[in-house]
Design an enzyme around this catalytic site. Structure first.
Site, short mmCIF file in Angstrom:
data_model
loop_
_atom_site.label_atom_id
_atom_site.label_comp_id
_atom_site.label_asym_id
_atom_site.label_seq_id
_atom_site.Cartn_x
_atom_site.Cartn_y
_atom_site.Cartn_z
N ASN A 1 0.86 -1.19 0.00
CA ASN A 1 0.00 0.00 0.00
C ASN A 1 0.90 1.24 0.00
OD1 ASN A 1 -1.84 2.05 0.42
ND2 ASN A 1 -2.25 1.50 2.57
N TRP A 2 1.02 1.85 -1.18
CA TRP A 2 1.93 3.00 -1.30
C TRP A 2 1.34 4.27 -0.70
CZ3 TRP A 2 3.70 2.46 -7.15
CH2 TRP A 2 4.52 1.31 -7.26
N LYS A 3 0.07 4.26 -0.36
CA LYS A 3 -0.60 5.47 0.16
C LYS A 3 -0.40 6.63 -0.83
CE LYS A 3 0.19 3.69 4.76
NZ LYS A 3 0.02 3.89 6.16
N GLY B 1 2.40 2.64 10.78
CA GLY B 1 3.30 3.77 10.57
C GLY B 1 4.04 4.21 11.81
N SER C 1 3.55 -1.80 10.51
CA SER C 1 5.01 -1.78 10.67
C SER C 1 5.68 -3.10 10.32
CB SER C 1 5.38 -1.32 12.09
OG SER C 1 4.94 0.02 12.31
N GLU D 1 -6.83 4.90 8.13
CA GLU D 1 -6.69 6.32 7.72
C GLU D 1 -7.99 6.82 7.10
OE1 GLU D 1 -3.06 5.89 5.46
OE2 GLU D 1 -2.01 5.40 7.30
N GLY E 1 2.77 -0.89 4.43
CA GLY E 1 2.77 0.51 4.04
C GLY E 1 4.18 1.02 3.83
N GLY E 2 4.75 1.66 4.84
CA GLY E 2 6.05 2.33 4.73
C GLY E 2 7.14 1.49 4.07
N GLU F 1 -5.19 -4.78 11.11
CA GLU F 1 -4.23 -3.69 11.21
C GLU F 1 -4.47 -2.91 12.50
OE1 GLU F 1 -2.40 -2.64 7.18
OE2 GLU F 1 -4.09 -1.30 7.51
N HIS G 1 -9.58 1.09 5.56
CA HIS G 1 -8.26 1.39 6.14
C HIS G 1 -8.45 2.39 7.28
CE1 HIS G 1 -4.17 2.82 6.59
NE2 HIS G 1 -3.78 1.73 5.96
C1 PEP Z 1 -0.86 0.42 6.27
O1 PEP Z 1 -1.02 1.62 6.13
O2 PEP Z 1 -1.70 -0.38 5.82
C2 PEP Z 1 0.33 -0.03 6.98
C3 PEP Z 1 0.34 -1.25 7.43
O3 PEP Z 1 1.35 0.89 7.13
P1 PEP Z 1 2.82 0.61 7.77
O4 PEP Z 1 3.32 -0.67 7.17
O5 PEP Z 1 3.62 1.79 7.39
O6 PEP Z 1 2.60 0.47 9.24
#
Ligand code: PEP
Length: 257
Positions: free
Chosen positions: A9-11, A174, A214, A98, A235-236, A168, A96
């Site tokens: 997930n590049w956001k 994040g 994470s 966010e 994500g990150g 999640e 999600h």
């Molecule tokens: C996400 O936004 O779905 C996520 C898991 O982010 P991160 O890996 O950065 O915690």
């Protein structure tokens, strides 16, 4: 056997140019192994380019980060399931944290989107997870149960089976602080029991559950070794093609044991 599913997930990151460079590196690192499913989830603006670049790959699929519950019409700024299908998008992230926290998406809105995705033959990656205050207050199972039952309401057994559910925990997204493999496994086992309660044991056995929060090359193997963790939503760490390739490799190794 559930096929492992690793999603990036590049956001709100990556231009079209950056997408091209990323996929070149990523494909060179991972090859086209079909033993795990890999989903690249760019921003809307890079979907067309990503679609072109991955069309020759069997195991690489395209996902979108959101979609409208509506089919078409006066919804400025929104993107429909049909528009995504036209670009060969197969998956769509819905619910999600966010979207829930920053854009006010409720369980009811998310359920409308989940149902609209299935109607258009898009597979939802449906996210659930508790906040830190909810975990500290002993509310994990109550929150997951509420989000799951609301989000999956009105779906048939086949649709539930084809929904990927991403656990999640909000406190892990994040933050650099991942759930421990045991914390994640406990939540996943609970989610599978809840899926069995709203469908049946056969559906629960087949539905794929991802952990997100994470995930990094250094912790992916331990998380993915857990029996009810069928993949990761990243994500990150997915912004670096080499890091994401490492995570995909960890998934292949963990799930081929
Ligand atoms: C996400 O936004 O779905 C996520 C898991 O982010 P991160 O890996 O950065 O915690």
């Amino acid at each position: 056997m559930r096929k492992a599913i690793l999603a990036a997930n590049w956001k709100m990151n990556m231009t079209v140019e950056e997408t091209t460079a990323y996929l070149k590196t990523f494909l060179a690192e991972t090859g086209d192994a079909t033993d795990v499913e890999v989903v690249i989830i760019p921003p809307f603006t890079a979907l067309a380019q990503a679609s072109k670049l991955i069309s020759a790959s069997y195991s690489l699929k395209l996902g979108a980060q959101n979609m409208s519950a509506h089919k078409s019409g006066a919804f400025t700024g929104e993107v429909s399931a049909t528009m995504l299908r036209e670009l060969f998008v197969r998956y769509v992230v819905l619910g999600h944290s966010e979207r829930r926290q920053l854009f006010g998406e409720t369980d009811a809105v998310i359920n409308e989107k989940v149902r609209a995705a299935h109607e258009a033959a898009l597979k939802p990656i449906f996210c659930v997870g508790e906040t830190l205050a909810e975990r500290d207050g002993g509310q994990v199972e109550a929150v997951l149960s509420r989000q799951l039952r609301a989000g999956l309401a009105g779906l048939g057994h086949k649709e539930v089976q084809e929904t990927v559910i991403a656990y999640e925990p909000v406190w892990a997204i994040g933050t650099g602080r991942n759930a421990t493999p045991q914390q994640a496994q406990d939540a996943h086992a609970f989610i599978r029991r809840e899926v069995a309660a709203v469908t049946d044991a056969a559906v629960a056995d087949k539905v794929r559950l991802q952990y997100g929060g994470s995930v990094k090359p250094g912790n992916a193997a331990a998380l993915l070794a857990e029996p009810d963790i069928d993949g990761a939503l990243v994500g990150g760490a997915s912004l670096d093609p080499r890091d994401f390739a490492e995570i995909v490799k960890a998934g292949k190794t963990a799930k081929s044991r």
